[in-house]
Design a protein around this motif. Structure first.
Motif, PDB file in Angstrom:
ATOM      1  N   SER A 362      35.112  48.570  53.025  1.00 48.70           N
ATOM      2  CA  SER A 362      34.819  49.119  51.920  1.00 48.70           C
ATOM      3  C   SER A 362      34.087  48.460  51.121  1.00 48.70           C
ATOM      4  CB  SER A 362      35.702  50.051  51.007  1.00 48.70           C
ATOM      5  OG  SER A 362      36.838  48.916  50.627  1.00 48.70           O
ATOM      6  N   GLY A 363      34.193  47.141  50.869  1.00 51.40           N
ATOM      7  CA  GLY A 363      33.618  46.374  50.164  1.00 51.40           C
ATOM      8  C   GLY A 363      33.910  46.132  48.634  1.00 51.40           C
ATOM      9  N   LEU A 364      34.617  47.188  48.127  1.00 49.97           N
ATOM     10  CA  LEU A 364      34.869  47.382  46.689  1.00 49.97           C
ATOM     11  C   LEU A 364      35.799  45.988  46.143  1.00 49.97           C
ATOM     12  CD1 LEU A 364      34.519  49.017  44.088  1.00 49.97           C
ATOM     13  CD2 LEU A 364      36.752  50.212  44.782  1.00 49.97           C
ATOM     14  N   ASN A 365      35.283  45.359  45.213  1.00 50.23           N
ATOM     15  CA  ASN A 365      36.030  44.368  44.526  1.00 50.23           C
ATOM     16  C   ASN A 365      36.312  44.587  43.275  1.00 50.23           C
ATOM     17  OD1 ASN A 365      36.328  41.608  43.162  1.00 50.23           O
ATOM     18  ND2 ASN A 365      35.858  40.954  45.416  1.00 50.23           N
ATOM     19  N   GLU A 366      37.763  44.462  42.900  1.00 53.12           N
ATOM     20  CA  GLU A 366      38.235  44.732  41.430  1.00 53.12           C
ATOM     21  C   GLU A 366      38.424  43.717  40.574  1.00 53.12           C
ATOM     22  OE1 GLU A 366      41.732  47.047  42.197  1.00 53.12           O
ATOM     23  OE2 GLU A 366      40.714  48.515  43.081  1.00 53.12           O
ATOM     24  N   ASN A 367      37.922  42.523  41.094  1.00 54.04           N
ATOM     25  CA  ASN A 367      38.135  41.172  40.387  1.00 54.04           C
ATOM     26  C   ASN A 367      37.436  41.290  38.743  1.00 54.04           C
ATOM     27  OD1 ASN A 367      39.475  40.208  42.316  1.00 54.04           O
ATOM     28  ND2 ASN A 367      37.861  38.492  42.910  1.00 54.04           N
ATOM     29  N   TYR A 368      36.302  41.612  38.918  1.00 54.27           N
ATOM     30  CA  TYR A 368      35.695  41.784  37.214  1.00 54.27           C
ATOM     31  C   TYR A 368      36.231  42.982  36.587  1.00 54.27           C
ATOM     32  CZ  TYR A 368      32.193  42.368  33.687  1.00 54.27           C
ATOM     33  OH  TYR A 368      31.419  42.412  32.515  1.00 54.27           O
ATOM     34  N   GLY A 369      36.296  44.078  37.186  1.00 51.01           N
ATOM     35  CA  GLY A 369      36.925  45.398  36.497  1.00 51.01           C
ATOM     36  C   GLY A 369      38.318  44.885  36.010  1.00 51.01           C
ATOM     37  N   ARG A 370      39.227  44.013  36.583  1.00 51.77           N
ATOM     38  CA  ARG A 370      40.156  43.846  36.179  1.00 51.77           C
ATOM     39  C   ARG A 370      40.199  42.724  34.788  1.00 51.77           C
ATOM     40  NH1 ARG A 370      42.342  42.892  40.350  1.00 51.77           N
ATOM     41  NH2 ARG A 370      43.740  44.725  40.678  1.00 51.77           N
ATOM     42  N   GLU A 371      39.674  41.678  35.102  1.00 50.27           N
ATOM     43  CA  GLU A 371      39.322  40.803  34.261  1.00 50.27           C
ATOM     44  C   GLU A 371      38.642  41.233  32.756  1.00 50.27           C
ATOM     45  OE1 GLU A 371      41.424  38.690  34.750  1.00 50.27           O
ATOM     46  OE2 GLU A 371      41.480  38.452  37.028  1.00 50.27           O
ATOM     47  N   LEU A 372      37.676  42.209  33.167  1.00 50.61           N
ATOM     48  CA  LEU A 372      36.919  42.648  32.130  1.00 50.61           C
ATOM     49  C   LEU A 372      37.831  43.268  30.968  1.00 50.61           C
ATOM     50  CD1 LEU A 372      34.425  43.828  30.566  1.00 50.61           C
ATOM     51  CD2 LEU A 372      34.514  45.862  31.931  1.00 50.61           C
ATOM     52  N   MET A 373      38.696  44.098  31.369  1.00 52.17           N
ATOM     53  CA  MET A 373      39.750  44.710  30.486  1.00 52.17           C
ATOM     54  C   MET A 373      40.916  43.614  30.224  1.00 52.17           C
ATOM     55  SD  MET A 373      40.034  48.652  32.036  1.00 52.17           S
ATOM     56  CE  MET A 373      40.413  48.317  33.672  1.00 52.17           C
ATOM     57  N   GLU A 374      41.502  43.115  31.051  1.00 54.88           N
ATOM     58  CA  GLU A 374      42.673  42.158  30.872  1.00 54.88           C
ATOM     59  C   GLU A 374      42.410  40.977  29.869  1.00 54.88           C
ATOM     60  OE1 GLU A 374      45.625  39.438  33.092  1.00 54.88           O
ATOM     61  OE2 GLU A 374      45.233  41.051  33.961  1.00 54.88           O
ATOM     62  N   LEU A 375      41.285  40.368  30.056  1.00 52.21           N
ATOM     63  CA  LEU A 375      41.010  39.278  29.370  1.00 52.21           C
ATOM     64  C   LEU A 375      39.807  39.155  28.610  1.00 52.21           C
ATOM     65  CD1 LEU A 375      41.406  36.718  32.441  1.00 52.21           C
ATOM     66  CD2 LEU A 375      43.155  37.350  30.658  1.00 52.21           C
ATOM     67  N   HIS A 376      38.812  40.073  28.843  1.00 51.05           N
ATOM     68  CA  HIS A 376      37.571  40.122  28.066  1.00 51.05           C
ATOM     69  C   HIS A 376      37.565  41.100  26.941  1.00 51.05           C
ATOM     70  CE1 HIS A 376      34.910  38.549  31.657  1.00 51.05           C
ATOM     71  NE2 HIS A 376      35.968  37.749  31.292  1.00 51.05           N
ATOM     72  N   THR A 377      38.620  42.244  26.992  1.00 51.33           N
ATOM     73  CA  THR A 377      38.488  43.133  25.846  1.00 51.33           C
ATOM     74  C   THR A 377      39.819  43.775  25.412  1.00 51.33           C
ATOM     75  OG1 THR A 377      38.180  45.109  27.847  1.00 51.33           O
ATOM     76  CG2 THR A 377      36.187  43.985  26.795  1.00 51.33           C
ATOM     77  N   LEU A 378      40.465  44.699  26.439  1.00 51.00           N
ATOM     78  CA  LEU A 378      41.644  45.280  25.608  1.00 51.00           C
ATOM     79  C   LEU A 378      42.780  44.341  25.733  1.00 51.00           C
ATOM     80  CD1 LEU A 378      40.972  48.609  28.007  1.00 51.00           C
ATOM     81  CD2 LEU A 378      40.360  48.191  25.709  1.00 51.00           C
ATOM     82  N   SER A 379      43.011  43.333  26.581  1.00 54.67           N
ATOM     83  CA  SER A 379      44.141  42.502  26.889  1.00 54.67           C
ATOM     84  C   SER A 379      45.138  42.988  27.770  1.00 54.67           C
ATOM     85  CB  SER A 379      44.871  42.195  25.461  1.00 54.67           C
ATOM     86  OG  SER A 379      45.807  43.492  24.956  1.00 54.67           O
ATOM     87  N   VAL A 380      45.962  41.975  28.097  1.00 52.33           N
ATOM     88  CA  VAL A 380      46.936  42.649  29.115  1.00 52.33           C
ATOM     89  C   VAL A 380      47.773  43.767  28.986  1.00 52.33           C
ATOM     90  CG1 VAL A 380      48.687  41.142  28.449  1.00 52.33           C
ATOM     91  CG2 VAL A 380      48.532  41.858  30.842  1.00 52.33           C
ATOM     92  N   ASN A 381      48.052  43.955  27.447  1.00 57.20           N
ATOM     93  CA  ASN A 381      48.971  45.108  26.970  1.00 57.20           C
ATOM     94  C   ASN A 381      47.554  46.224  26.401  1.00 57.20           C
ATOM     95  OD1 ASN A 381      51.184  43.916  27.446  1.00 57.20           O
ATOM     96  ND2 ASN A 381      51.015  42.501  25.740  1.00 57.20           N
TER      97      ASN A 381
END
Length: 661
Positions: A362-381
């Motif tokens: 399928s080629g869908l990569n979730e790396n950026y989507g995860r780090e965008l929310m976890e590390l760049h904006t919302l935080s892990v919680n």
């Protein structure tokens, strides 16, 4: 003389730094109401937090300007003349090149492979051509070595070892290889005028060039380049490894800016945001993207709007490559379904199937989507779910790089983009191509949890490892009210009573970068070559741009307080003060003018390096060594010996007080 004193101070440093910023709740309750800092302490505190450390005379200058006025100046770096540091960086041409220019002038391994496989040609310019030919020879040598060993031929990314070899190039100038001392050809080459030297090297065969560059290291390498222009020096260094030039100049510039820039808060914030939106320079092709990433993405937005910075990082080829989003393909997109357009019929697009080899992923990569929310904006919680991660990943399919091997820019490819609406954090994102990503970035940038997370990280950097919740809440309110204006959030923090609380004074342990740069600044050392400083940071575990996980380097004391790290700091401090760090000329005597004995030298150095604010424990530790009868004893007919100012300065630079800010 100072071996025992260093051991004592080292023991004190471990004990004191291990408890930095971890004062117990019981202790806080017992403290009296916080008193305001006096003006000198306010100046020292502001310099320690908003800069990479005070230089000689900075405390007095800030007090004369007024601490609050000086902070306001630092919040507006565009109004501060920084021409001196820009002049120092002028010889580093790669800092001003766009990524395509870097690829052309300093070809990475994938470009060399293209040339070797006949998919690209050699440049016509003879200087650039020589660089390509040298790398082609290296590529063929590696390929042959792999084949000889019975392994798969090299697909050849040796730049990682090239980056690591930079530390070897910054060895002491005294480590010369005497085996080549009698080589008359090399000696004759070094005696030629600069232009003729370069001409002779470029006329050599690649094998001869490689042999020469391996022989000429340290002082001999410097002699080979003596008198050459910046471009000529870069050409010679590129013969050994083009990417080494790009990475080396970027790292040196980071150190020189941190040391010499008048726009200190801007440099601190550029470092902060690069660490927050971390990319790893040693992954592969991203080496050629990082220069532009820091220059064009991070630095211009360091004190601007967070949403603008977030969007700039999302579209950066460096980030797209680092987190693999440039290859992310929607499962139901044209590319994901293996379809190719073949025109239109009756106003409707027509497609033809493309035969795939094997099962097409399928080629869908979730790396950026995860780090965008976890590390760049919302935080892990931040309250998001795995479903949100998948939906965000779909939103950013098609955000890719145009011709990445050639240093291309961001491009949105609709054929890779997942069609249909998406649901992110309960919000419906209607199908709208590239604009879907911008909508999600706005949604995240304006989220209260993002405001809190960013405010907490800023307070962690500038106030305490565990910042006061009330302060973080007020900063988050400013973040939301001022639409993510970073300058306004910082101003809220700098004007807060928590920032100026006596408990925050020298309560944070410096990272290795902060320690090395602050030691150079405090000693007044003139840095002519920043490579040995890079080597020192590497030994302390904080190579610039070298953090592989997307978390970036830690800002907390617990990550940097251990016996090995503190010993490295002490050794660096002593070497710097003694003038034994190549490329950094320090004169400790200027920090203690007129000192006639060790006691007066110690007092003068405590005043100049620590603003006179030194603990009784540290002072007595150093004094005890200075007053040791075995050392102080002299024969009656001995002439008085001058104090070893450099050794005393080194001990102070390695003290617990100096290792905190």
């Amino acid at each position: 003389m100072f071996g025992r004193g260093r051991e004592l101070l080292f023991t004190v440093a471990i004990a004191v730094l291990a408890t930095a910023g971890t004062q117990s709740a019981l202790g806080r309750k017992k403290e009296k109401a916080a008193r305001s800092m006096d003006e000198q302490k306010r100046a020292v505190h502001a310099l320690n937090r908003l800069t990479f450390g005070p230089r000689p005379g900075d405390v007095e200058r800030v007090m004369q300007t007024g601490v609050d006025n000086w902070i306001e100046q630092q919040l507006h770096p565009e109004k501060i003349d920084d021409s001196t540091v820009e002049a120092r960086l002028a010889p580093f041409r790669t800092l001003r090149m766009d990524t395509r220019e870097l690829v052309e002038s300093f070809p990475p391994n994938q470009v060399i492979r293209q040339v070797a496989n006949g998919k690209a040609g050699l440049p016509s310019d003879p200087t650039k051509r020589a660089v390509y030919e040298a790398q082609l020879q290296r590529y063929e040598d590696r390929k042959q070595a792999k084949e000889d060993a019975g392994k798969k031929p090299a697909s050849g990314d040796s730049a990682a070892s090239d980056v690591n070899e930079m530390a070897e190039d910054s060895m002491s100038a005294g480590n010369l290889d005497d085996r080549y001392a009698a080589n008359q050809e090399i000696r004759a080459l070094l005696d030629l005028p600069a232009d003729q030297r370069l001409k002779e090297v470029l006329q050599m065969q690649p094998e001869e060039q490689r042999s020469l560059m391996m022989k000429l290291k340290g002082a001999r390498a410097e002699r080979l380049m003596d008198g050459m222009t910046a471009q000529q020096k870069e050409t010679l260094m590129a013969l050994r490894g083009p990417e080494r030039v790009v990475v080396g100049e970027l790292m040196q510039a980071k150190l020189l800016r941190a040391i010499d820039s008048e726009r200190q808060l801007d440099e601190v914030m550029t470092d902060f945001w690069f660490n927050h939106f971390n990319v790893f320079i040693n992954k592969g092709n991203d080496r050629i993207f990082v220069t532009s990433y820091e220059r064009d993405v991070i630095r211009p937005h360091a004190l601007g709007k967070f949403e603008d910075l977030l969007a700039a990082t999302a579209k950066s080829p460096a980030m797209l490559f680092y987190l693999d989003n440039w290859m992310s393909v929607g499962p139901d997109s044209e590319v994901g379904l293996g379809l190719a357009p073949r025109g239109r019929r009756n106003g409707r697009a027509q497609y033809r199937p493309v035969k795939a080899k094997g099962k097409a992923p399928s080629g869908l990569n979730e790396n950026y989507g995860r780090e965008l929310m976890e590390l760049h904006t919302l935080s892990v919680n931040g309250g998001y779910t795995q479903k949100d991660v998948t939906e965000v990943a779909k939103v950013f399919t098609g955000w890719t790089i145009d011709q990445p091997k050639n240093g291309g820019e961001f491009r949105f490819n609709p054929r890779m983009h997942e069609p249909g609406d998406k649901i992110v954090l309960g919000h419906k994102i209607k199908e709208d191509g590239e604009k879907e990503g911008l909508e999600v970035l706005h949604l995240l940038a304006t989220n209260p949890k993002t405001a809190h997370f960013i405010s907490q990280k800023l307070a962690m950097r500038f106030v305490a490892d565990e910042p006061p919740p009330a302060l973080v809440d007020r900063m988050a309110q400013t973040f939301l009210k001022k639409h993510g204006d970073i300058r306004e959030v910082l101003r809220t923090m700098f004007q807060s009573p928590e920032f100026w609380s006596p408990e925050t004074y020298r309560a944070k342990v410096k990272t290795p970068l902060e320690f090395v740069v602050s030691a150079v600044r405090a000693s007044g050392a003139q840095v002519d070559d920043a490579r040995p400083l890079i080597n020192a940071l590497n030994s302390m575990g904080m190579m610039p741009y070298g953090m592989q996980p997307p978390t970036g380097y830690s800002m907390k004391a617990s990550s940097w307080v251990n016996s090995s790290a503190l010993l490295s700091r002490m050794n660096f401090a002593l070497a710097l003060a003694a003038g034994k760090v190549r490329g950094a000329s320090a004169n400790a005597g200027e920090l203690a003018p007129g000192a006639q004995d060790a006691a007066s030298a110690l007092a003068a150095l405590e005043a100049s390096l620590l603003a006179g604010d030194v603990s009784t424990q540290t002072h007595e530790t150093i004094s005890k060594q200075l007053n040791d009868p075995k050392i102080a004893q002299r024969k009656l007919d001995d002439a008085p010996r001058p104090p070893n100012v450099a050794a005393i300065a080194g001990l102070i630079l390695g003290s617990p007080e100096f290792q905190r800010r």
